[in-house]
Scaffold this motif. Structure first.
Motif, PDB file in Angstrom:
ATOM      1  N   PHE A   1      -9.972  -7.514  -6.410  1.00  0.00           N
ATOM      2  CA  PHE A   1      -9.575  -8.199  -7.254  1.00  0.00           C
ATOM      3  C   PHE A   1     -10.584  -9.364  -7.609  1.00  0.00           C
ATOM      4  O   PHE A   1     -10.484  -9.590  -8.855  1.00  0.00           O
ATOM      5  N   GLU A   2     -11.328  -9.552  -6.739  1.00  0.00           N
ATOM      6  CA  GLU A   2     -12.334 -10.538  -7.271  1.00  0.00           C
ATOM      7  C   GLU A   2     -13.141 -10.005  -8.282  1.00  0.00           C
ATOM      8  O   GLU A   2     -13.572 -10.658  -9.246  1.00  0.00           O
ATOM      9  N   ARG A   3     -13.533  -8.703  -8.194  1.00  0.00           N
ATOM     10  CA  ARG A   3     -14.472  -7.900  -9.126  1.00  0.00           C
ATOM     11  C   ARG A   3     -13.718  -7.995 -10.328  1.00  0.00           C
ATOM     12  O   ARG A   3     -14.451  -7.792 -11.363  1.00  0.00           O
ATOM     13  N   VAL A   4     -12.499  -7.662 -10.286  1.00  0.00           N
ATOM     14  CA  VAL A   4     -11.785  -7.306 -11.760  1.00  0.00           C
ATOM     15  C   VAL A   4     -11.284  -8.802 -12.359  1.00  0.00           C
ATOM     16  O   VAL A   4     -11.271  -8.850 -13.720  1.00  0.00           O
ATOM     17  N   ALA A   5     -11.134  -9.769 -11.682  1.00  0.00           N
ATOM     18  CA  ALA A   5     -10.513 -11.195 -12.345  1.00  0.00           C
ATOM     19  C   ALA A   5     -11.505 -11.693 -13.750  1.00  0.00           C
ATOM     20  O   ALA A   5     -10.939 -11.887 -14.538  1.00  0.00           O
ATOM     21  N   PRO A   6     -12.648 -11.543 -13.373  1.00  0.00           N
ATOM     22  CA  PRO A   6     -13.745 -12.002 -14.381  1.00  0.00           C
ATOM     23  C   PRO A   6     -13.398 -11.060 -15.802  1.00  0.00           C
ATOM     24  O   PRO A   6     -13.860 -11.455 -16.989  1.00  0.00           O
ATOM     25  N   THR A   7     -13.203  -9.892 -15.688  1.00  0.00           N
ATOM     26  CA  THR A   7     -12.933  -9.080 -16.869  1.00  0.00           C
ATOM     27  C   THR A   7     -11.792  -9.390 -17.689  1.00  0.00           C
ATOM     28  O   THR A   7     -11.679  -8.780 -18.775  1.00  0.00           O
ATOM     29  N   GLY A   8     -10.932 -10.263 -17.168  1.00  0.00           N
ATOM     30  CA  GLY A   8      -9.467 -10.380 -17.875  1.00  0.00           C
ATOM     31  C   GLY A   8      -8.402  -9.322 -17.782  1.00  0.00           C
ATOM     32  O   GLY A   8      -7.207  -9.682 -18.127  1.00  0.00           O
ATOM     33  N   LYS A   9      -8.682  -8.085 -17.335  1.00  0.00           N
ATOM     34  CA  LYS A   9      -8.015  -7.188 -17.273  1.00  0.00           C
ATOM     35  C   LYS A   9      -6.806  -7.276 -16.255  1.00  0.00           C
ATOM     36  O   LYS A   9      -6.984  -7.719 -15.078  1.00  0.00           O
ATOM     37  N   ARG A  10      -5.688  -6.777 -16.697  1.00  0.00           N
ATOM     38  CA  ARG A  10      -4.650  -6.632 -15.601  1.00  0.00           C
ATOM     39  C   ARG A  10      -4.568  -5.444 -14.802  1.00  0.00           C
ATOM     40  O   ARG A  10      -4.972  -4.358 -15.046  1.00  0.00           O
ATOM     41  N   VAL A  11      -4.362  -5.685 -13.276  1.00  0.00           N
ATOM     42  CA  VAL A  11      -4.263  -4.647 -12.360  1.00  0.00           C
ATOM     43  C   VAL A  11      -2.576  -4.574 -12.180  1.00  0.00           C
ATOM     44  O   VAL A  11      -1.876  -5.174 -11.739  1.00  0.00           O
ATOM     45  N   SER A  12      -2.285  -3.388 -12.488  1.00  0.00           N
ATOM     46  CA  SER A  12      -1.206  -2.532 -12.169  1.00  0.00           C
ATOM     47  C   SER A  12      -1.056  -2.020 -10.963  1.00  0.00           C
ATOM     48  O   SER A  12      -1.742  -1.263 -10.492  1.00  0.00           O
ATOM     49  N   LEU A  13       0.064  -2.412  -9.989  1.00  0.00           N
ATOM     50  CA  LEU A  13       0.221  -2.112  -8.672  1.00  0.00           C
ATOM     51  C   LEU A  13       1.228  -1.038  -8.414  1.00  0.00           C
ATOM     52  O   LEU A  13       2.319  -1.580  -8.758  1.00  0.00           O
ATOM     53  N   HIS A  14       0.815  -0.020  -7.720  1.00  0.00           N
ATOM     54  CA  HIS A  14       1.965   0.716  -7.139  1.00  0.00           C
ATOM     55  C   HIS A  14       2.126   0.187  -5.872  1.00  0.00           C
ATOM     56  O   HIS A  14       1.345  -0.024  -4.649  1.00  0.00           O
ATOM     57  N   ALA A  15       2.992  -0.964  -5.528  1.00  0.00           N
ATOM     58  CA  ALA A  15       3.292  -1.928  -4.552  1.00  0.00           C
ATOM     59  C   ALA A  15       4.165  -1.274  -3.276  1.00  0.00           C
ATOM     60  O   ALA A  15       5.740  -1.395  -3.429  1.00  0.00           O
ATOM     61  N   GLU A  16       3.705  -0.303  -2.567  1.00  0.00           N
ATOM     62  CA  GLU A  16       4.532   0.246  -1.297  1.00  0.00           C
ATOM     63  C   GLU A  16       3.299   0.021  -0.243  1.00  0.00           C
ATOM     64  O   GLU A  16       1.941   0.637  -0.693  1.00  0.00           O
ATOM     65  N   THR A  17       3.693   0.064   0.827  1.00  0.00           N
ATOM     66  CA  THR A  17       2.757  -0.163   2.073  1.00  0.00           C
ATOM     67  C   THR A  17       2.588   1.105   2.785  1.00  0.00           C
ATOM     68  O   THR A  17       3.335   1.503   3.420  1.00  0.00           O
ATOM     69  N   ASN A  18       1.400   1.809   2.528  1.00  0.00           N
ATOM     70  CA  ASN A  18       1.029   3.012   2.974  1.00  0.00           C
ATOM     71  C   ASN A  18       1.309   3.095   4.492  1.00  0.00           C
ATOM     72  O   ASN A  18       1.988   4.118   5.003  1.00  0.00           O
ATOM     73  N   THR A  19       0.744   2.288   5.171  1.00  0.00           N
ATOM     74  CA  THR A  19       0.699   2.659   6.697  1.00  0.00           C
ATOM     75  C   THR A  19       2.205   2.999   7.143  1.00  0.00           C
ATOM     76  O   THR A  19       2.531   3.661   7.885  1.00  0.00           O
ATOM     77  N   ILE A  20       3.229   1.922   6.927  1.00  0.00           N
ATOM     78  CA  ILE A  20       4.433   1.930   7.289  1.00  0.00           C
ATOM     79  C   ILE A  20       5.023   3.367   6.786  1.00  0.00           C
ATOM     80  O   ILE A  20       5.716   3.893   7.564  1.00  0.00           O
ATOM     81  N   MET A  21       4.992   3.568   5.436  1.00  0.00           N
ATOM     82  CA  MET A  21       5.646   4.916   5.080  1.00  0.00           C
ATOM     83  C   MET A  21       5.274   6.030   5.771  1.00  0.00           C
ATOM     84  O   MET A  21       5.877   6.903   5.902  1.00  0.00           O
ATOM     85  N   GLU A  22       3.796   6.129   5.945  1.00  0.00           N
ATOM     86  CA  GLU A  22       3.459   7.538   6.612  1.00  0.00           C
ATOM     87  C   GLU A  22       4.116   7.777   7.834  1.00  0.00           C
ATOM     88  O   GLU A  22       4.298   8.897   8.231  1.00  0.00           O
ATOM     89  N   ARG A  23       4.108   6.501   8.810  1.00  0.00           N
ATOM     90  CA  ARG A  23       4.641   6.775  10.123  1.00  0.00           C
ATOM     91  C   ARG A  23       5.937   7.238  10.018  1.00  0.00           C
ATOM     92  O   ARG A  23       6.464   7.902  10.581  1.00  0.00           O
ATOM     93  N   ARG A  24       6.789   6.453   9.173  1.00  0.00           N
ATOM     94  CA  ARG A  24       8.222   6.801   9.114  1.00  0.00           C
ATOM     95  C   ARG A  24       8.472   8.127   8.570  1.00  0.00           C
ATOM     96  O   ARG A  24       9.364   8.720   9.014  1.00  0.00           O
ATOM     97  N   GLU A  25       7.535   8.750   7.533  1.00  0.00           N
ATOM     98  CA  GLU A  25       7.922  10.030   6.917  1.00  0.00           C
ATOM     99  C   GLU A  25       7.557  10.931   8.182  1.00  0.00           C
ATOM    100  O   GLU A  25       8.636  11.937   8.279  1.00  0.00           O
ATOM    101  N   LYS A  26       6.658  10.843   9.010  1.00  0.00           N
ATOM    102  CA  LYS A  26       6.182  11.693   9.928  1.00  0.00           C
ATOM    103  C   LYS A  26       7.421  11.770  11.076  1.00  0.00           C
ATOM    104  O   LYS A  26       7.861  12.924  11.360  1.00  0.00           O
ATOM    105  N   ARG A  27       7.934  10.744  11.301  1.00  0.00           N
ATOM    106  CA  ARG A  27       9.057  10.520  12.513  1.00  0.00           C
ATOM    107  C   ARG A  27      10.271  11.416  11.904  1.00  0.00           C
ATOM    108  O   ARG A  27      10.816  12.040  12.453  1.00  0.00           O
TER     109      ARG A  27
END
Ligand code: DOR
Ligand code: ZN
Ligand code: ZN
Length: 435
Positions: free
Chosen positions: A126-152
């Protein structure tokens, strides 16, 4: 050349900031010609394509190669995302100069299995991208929680369609939105929350906006109109990340779209073939389905039903995406949206969505058989017909151009209260990494 538009509504062409056109790499699912013709038939005149093609868009060379493919085949205008991750960290400035429309950061794993940076790495990105002015689009789901749940769930032998939803509960998205907003606040990075799927995500989004974070959000027709009631009918076809949720999310999501908490409509157009969507093990069905051609008819149907005012819809389909990504006309300049990117609809014509008549190569979606009101007749991109009288103008292949050069976003400003915190944290992280 004249056009009789008697009885038609002239709308600004849709700007869909979230599509997967799969080219290069997965052209059996979609390519630039099929994807942009689907867009044109849907009244969408500008699309932003995600970087999970092969190779992942992570360097200026890969970006330039993808621009060349799109320039040759696209019927509508487009922007390209580059991935924001370890593989692109040292190319961020060059990618911004080379013409990305924005960056995409995968907080959670999905099709293409692009690795998710941990929180420290995200801060640095984020610090690196901020000065470029470009927007960061986020796939906002937390990987660690999901992978454990899917495995279970897999180990417990779950193979019903709803198991997918159980592996990715709303809390997974809420945590990710909250964390992304905090990091954006610290660094000043502009962010965009992709595919808001739950009522629960609205609170962290609204709170971040109230604190002055430069954050926008999108939702898609499937989160507004489909629910757990559709899983038995659709099975693997409805499998998408994040998942379609309970029907009690619809009302809050519609309200958020109307009051501007959710800024825009985007489709996450994610084509896969019938074989890839109907495998016997639910976990093996590819995630996502096409949407770029059906978004405007579905939403205009909701407008006709009184669910939303047409002015609010146009704000969500065109104005807000243009403003969020730096394409909005400035005084004295002719820019997209102001240069006759237009969709002409017959708002009274009813028709039934048929996957086999849509123009995506995918041929399978949860919308098959759905009745809609609002039929596209003509689409113009920069004043030229790409669809005329309901037919594609084949000679317009290659008319589409990248919109990245149109307007430069000013560098993002860190929020002063947190500037020092960000600096200290970044220093601590690099110290820890080099130690
Ligand atoms: O369901 C999804 N499919 N979610 C994503 O985030 C990616 C997409 C794809 O590329 O197929
Ligand atoms: Zn996503
Ligand atoms: Zn996506």
């Amino acid at each position: 050349e004249t056009l009789d538009a008697t009885g038609l509504a002239i709308l600004p062409g849709g700007i869909d900031v979230h599509v997967h056109f799969r080219d290069p790499g997965y052209t059996h699912k979609e390519d630039w010609a099929s994807g942009t013709s689907a867009a044109a038939f849907g009244g969408v005149t500008t699309v932003f394509d995600m970087p999970n093609t092969i190779p992942t868009v992570a360097t200026p060379e890969i970006l330039a190669a993808k621009h060349a493919i799109a320039d040759e085949k696209a019927f509508v205008d487009y922007g390209l995302y580059a991935v924001l991750g370890e593989e692109s960290l040292d190319h961020v400035e060059a990618l911004a100069e080379g013409g990305v429309i924005g960056f995409k950061l995968y907080m959670g794993n999905t099709f293409g299995r692009i690795p998710s940076p941990d929180t420290g790495a995200m801060l640095e990105l984020f610090e690196r991208v901020a000065p470029t002015g470009k927007r960061v689009s986020l796939h906002a789901e937390t990987n660690t929680i999901m992978e454990r749940r899917e495995k279970r769930l897999r180990e417990a032998g779950r193979n019903d369609p709803l198991a997918h939803l159980d592996s990715r509960p709303a809390v997974v998205a809420v945590e990710a939105v909250e964390r992304a907003a905090t990091l954006a606040e610290w660094t000043g990075a502009r962010i965009h929350i992709l595919h808001i799927s739950s009522k629960e995500e609205l609170r962290p989004l609204a709170e971040a906006k109230a604190r002055g974070v430069d954050i926008t959000g999108e939702t898609g027709p499937h989160y507004l109109m489909l629910s757990t009631d559709d899983y038995a009918r659709c099975k693997g076809v409805i499998r998408v990340n994040p998942p379609v949720r309970e029907a009690d999310c619809h009302e809050p999501l519609w309200n958020a779209l109307k009051d501007g908490t959710i800024d825009m409509i985007a489709t996450d157009h994610a084509p896969h073939t019938p074989e890839e969507k109907t495998r016997s093990v639910i976990w093996n069905c590819d995630c996502g389905f096409p949407g770029v051609e059906t978004q405007m008819p579905l939403m205009l149907t909701a407008v006709a039903e009184g669910r939303m005012d047409i002015r609010d819809y146009v704000r969500a389909s065109s104005e807000a995406p243009a403003k969020s990504f730096g394409l909005y006309p400035q005084k004295g300049a002719i820019l997209p949206g102001a240069d006759a990117d237009l969709a002409l609809f017959d708002l009274s014509e009813e028709w039934v969505i048929d996957d086999f008549k849509l123009h995506s190569l995918s041929r399978i979606s949860p919308w098959h058989g759905r009745k809609v009101k609002g039929k596209l007749k003509h689409t113009l991109v920069r004043g030229a017909f790409v669809v005329r009288d309901g037919a594609l103008v084949e000679t317009m292949k290659g008319h589409g151009r990248s919109v990245h050069t149109i307007q430069r976003m000013p560098p993002a400003e860190p929020r002063n209260t947190h500037k020092t915190i960000a600096a200290v944290t970044a220093a601590q992280i690099s110290a820890a990494v080099t130690a």
